[in-house]
Design a protein around this motif. Structure first.
Motif, short mmCIF file in Angstrom:
data_model
loop_
_atom_site.label_atom_id
_atom_site.label_comp_id
_atom_site.label_asym_id
_atom_site.label_seq_id
_atom_site.Cartn_x
_atom_site.Cartn_y
_atom_site.Cartn_z
N GLN A 1 32.71 -12.60 -10.32
CA GLN A 1 32.89 -12.59 -11.77
C GLN A 1 32.38 -13.87 -12.40
N SER B 1 28.65 -13.78 -12.64
CA SER B 1 28.21 -12.92 -13.74
C SER B 1 28.33 -13.62 -15.08
N GLU C 1 25.26 -14.54 -17.63
CA GLU C 1 25.26 -14.12 -19.02
C GLU C 1 25.05 -15.30 -19.96
#
Length: 113
Positions: free
Chosen positions: A100, A103, A107
């Motif tokens: 997570q 990610s 982003e």
């Protein structure tokens, strides 16, 4: 096509590696390793986290201190004591957090471009 494993998370009890070429995770735990597709890996984490350790500890019946998990699409059966469950949770939740976090970082970097 060979699998190039990248370490995601590791403790003294095991580790999780990722292979981007085959889109799988490899869990090393209890001297064995198991491969999971991403959705199956997340499902396995959920199932491990749903085990009620408090109930296992207070239940005095003969088999109450063992949990048996058979993850989807693997050949492995996990026979887990309370200590095993805690160690496995640490590995799985650490790996999930790192995925997570990766990610989120991607982003953020992508939004800067």
């Amino acid at each position: 096509m060979s699998c190039q494993l990248v370490e995601i998370f590791k403790t003294q009890h095991g580790s999780v590696h990722q292979c981007n070429l085959k889109n799988v995770f490899r869990l090393e735990f209890g001297g064995h390793h198991s491969f999971f597709k991403i959705s199956d890996f997340l499902d396995f984490i959920k199932r491990v986290n749903q085990i009620d350790i408090a109930e296992m500890a207070k239940n005095m019946s003969r088999n109450a201190d063992i949990a048996i998990l058979m993850p989807h699409y693997t050949e492995r059966c996990f026979l887990l004591t309370i200590t095993d469950i805690l160690n496995l949770r640490e590995i799985l939740n650490g790996a999930k957090f790192m995925v997570q976090l990766n990610s989120i970082i991607r982003e953020c970097l992508h939004s800067l471009v």
